[in-house]
Motif scaffolding. Structure first.
Motif, mmCIF file in Angstrom:
data_model
loop_
_atom_site.group_PDB
_atom_site.id
_atom_site.type_symbol
_atom_site.label_atom_id
_atom_site.label_comp_id
_atom_site.label_asym_id
_atom_site.label_seq_id
_atom_site.Cartn_x
_atom_site.Cartn_y
_atom_site.Cartn_z
ATOM 1 N N LEU A 5 37.418 11.176 -57.485
ATOM 2 C CA LEU A 5 37.767 11.209 -58.901
ATOM 3 C C LEU A 5 36.633 10.815 -59.855
ATOM 4 C CD1 LEU A 5 41.328 9.627 -58.603
ATOM 5 C CD2 LEU A 5 40.712 12.056 -58.667
ATOM 6 N N GLU A 6 35.599 10.158 -59.355
ATOM 7 C CA GLU A 6 34.484 9.739 -60.208
ATOM 8 C C GLU A 6 33.786 10.931 -60.855
ATOM 9 O OE1 GLU A 6 32.469 5.800 -58.291
ATOM 10 O OE2 GLU A 6 32.027 7.709 -57.327
ATOM 11 N N PHE A 7 33.198 10.681 -62.017
ATOM 12 C CA PHE A 7 32.345 11.663 -62.673
ATOM 13 C C PHE A 7 31.042 11.701 -61.876
ATOM 14 C CE2 PHE A 7 29.035 13.065 -65.482
ATOM 15 C CZ PHE A 7 29.610 13.843 -66.465
ATOM 16 N N HIS A 8 30.796 12.806 -61.211
ATOM 17 C CA HIS A 8 29.522 13.061 -60.531
ATOM 18 C C HIS A 8 29.021 14.384 -61.091
ATOM 19 C CE1 HIS A 8 29.233 10.030 -57.334
ATOM 20 N NE2 HIS A 8 30.566 10.081 -57.283
ATOM 21 N N ARG A 9 27.977 14.315 -61.879
ATOM 22 C CA ARG A 9 27.482 15.506 -62.575
ATOM 23 C C ARG A 9 27.232 16.667 -61.615
ATOM 24 N NH1 ARG A 9 26.095 16.651 -67.505
ATOM 25 N NH2 ARG A 9 26.342 14.485 -68.133
ATOM 26 N N GLN A 10 26.610 16.411 -60.507
ATOM 27 C CA GLN A 10 26.293 17.484 -59.560
ATOM 28 C C GLN A 10 27.558 18.140 -59.016
ATOM 29 O OE1 GLN A 10 23.360 18.951 -58.865
ATOM 30 N NE2 GLN A 10 24.522 20.392 -57.604
ATOM 31 N N GLU A 14 29.202 21.950 -59.410
ATOM 32 C CA GLU A 14 29.626 22.762 -58.271
ATOM 33 C C GLU A 14 31.093 23.180 -58.356
ATOM 34 O OE1 GLU A 14 28.559 20.443 -54.837
ATOM 35 O OE2 GLU A 14 26.412 20.503 -55.341
ATOM 36 N N GLY A 15 31.785 22.820 -59.449
ATOM 37 C CA GLY A 15 33.142 23.292 -59.657
ATOM 38 C C GLY A 15 34.232 22.242 -59.649
ATOM 39 N N GLN A 16 33.915 20.989 -59.394
ATOM 40 C CA GLN A 16 34.936 19.943 -59.351
ATOM 41 C C GLN A 16 35.173 19.387 -60.761
ATOM 42 O OE1 GLN A 16 34.151 17.060 -56.230
ATOM 43 N NE2 GLN A 16 33.579 18.667 -54.792
ATOM 44 N N ILE A 17 35.678 20.246 -61.634
ATOM 45 C CA ILE A 17 35.767 19.914 -63.058
ATOM 46 C C ILE A 17 36.811 18.840 -63.383
ATOM 47 C CG2 ILE A 17 34.854 22.135 -63.832
ATOM 48 C CD1 ILE A 17 37.740 22.980 -64.441
ATOM 49 N N TRP A 18 37.764 18.574 -62.492
ATOM 50 C CA TRP A 18 38.744 17.523 -62.744
ATOM 51 C C TRP A 18 38.075 16.173 -62.953
ATOM 52 C CZ3 TRP A 18 38.108 19.629 -57.850
ATOM 53 C CH2 TRP A 18 37.645 18.765 -56.866
ATOM 54 N N ARG A 19 36.885 16.012 -62.394
ATOM 55 C CA ARG A 19 36.166 14.741 -62.486
ATOM 56 C C ARG A 19 35.813 14.379 -63.933
ATOM 57 N NH1 ARG A 19 33.799 12.911 -57.708
ATOM 58 N NH2 ARG A 19 34.148 14.232 -55.894
#
Length: 170
Positions: A5-10, A14-19
């Motif tokens: 769930l953390e905000f990880h820019r990379q 790569e598509g994990q926009i819920w972050r």
């Protein structure tokens, strides 16, 4: 769970926009969570008379999205982010502006206080002491982004005042 769930820019790239949104509700440690929850509760108690639980909850959700998007769009140096403090600043600003709208004398003091805090953070940088407590750099950028979100949420208050002033002058 936190890693998902953390905000990880990379990973967002790569598509994990819920972050962008979910990262607002994840914390680095219990102290970080506790500080943020005390802030949320304190602001609720301070401004509960002006809002409903439903509206407050909606504000928390919207400001979480606003803050995450703001970090994504305007803070490319932030690679990892967690915490409620950005949206907390937005709730404080909305509450202060609501206080001003209803002519609560402390509203202007709260608004000037938060503006002063934000200005100081932008000038002096993040607090090292708070960073040590939460095991992370304090993302003062999120505070400013969240506060601006509080101003945006307060736009209907300004419109209500304009409408009220028009009807009084007729």
């Amino acid at each position: 769970m936190r890693d998902t769930l953390e905000f990880h820019r990379q990973l967002i790239t790569e598509g994990q926009i819920w972050r962008i949104w979910s990262s607002q509700y994840i914390h680095t440690n219990w102290t970080h969570l506790g500080l943020n929850l005390v802030g949320i509760l304190f602001i609720w108690v301070l401004h509960a008379e002006h809002t409903s639980i439903r509206r407050y909850f909606v504000h928390v959700l919207l400001l979480g999205l606003w803050t995450g998007l703001g970090i994504w769009l305007f803070c490319p140096d932030i690679r990892v982010y967690t915490g409620l403090s950005g949206l907390l600043h937005g709730i404080i600003v909305w509450g202060a502006l609501k206080d001003i709208q209803v002519k609560e004398p402390t509203g202007i003091l709260l608004f000037l206080g938060i503006v002063g805090k934000l200005a100081w953070e932008q000038y002096a940088g993040p607090s090292a002491e708070v960073g040590d407590l939460i095991d992370s750099r304090v993302a003062i950028e999120s505070h400013l982004i969240g506060a601006l979100g509080g101003v945006v949420l307060a736009i209907p208050l300004f419109i209500q005042n304009l409408d009220r002033n028009k009807s009084e002058n007729i």
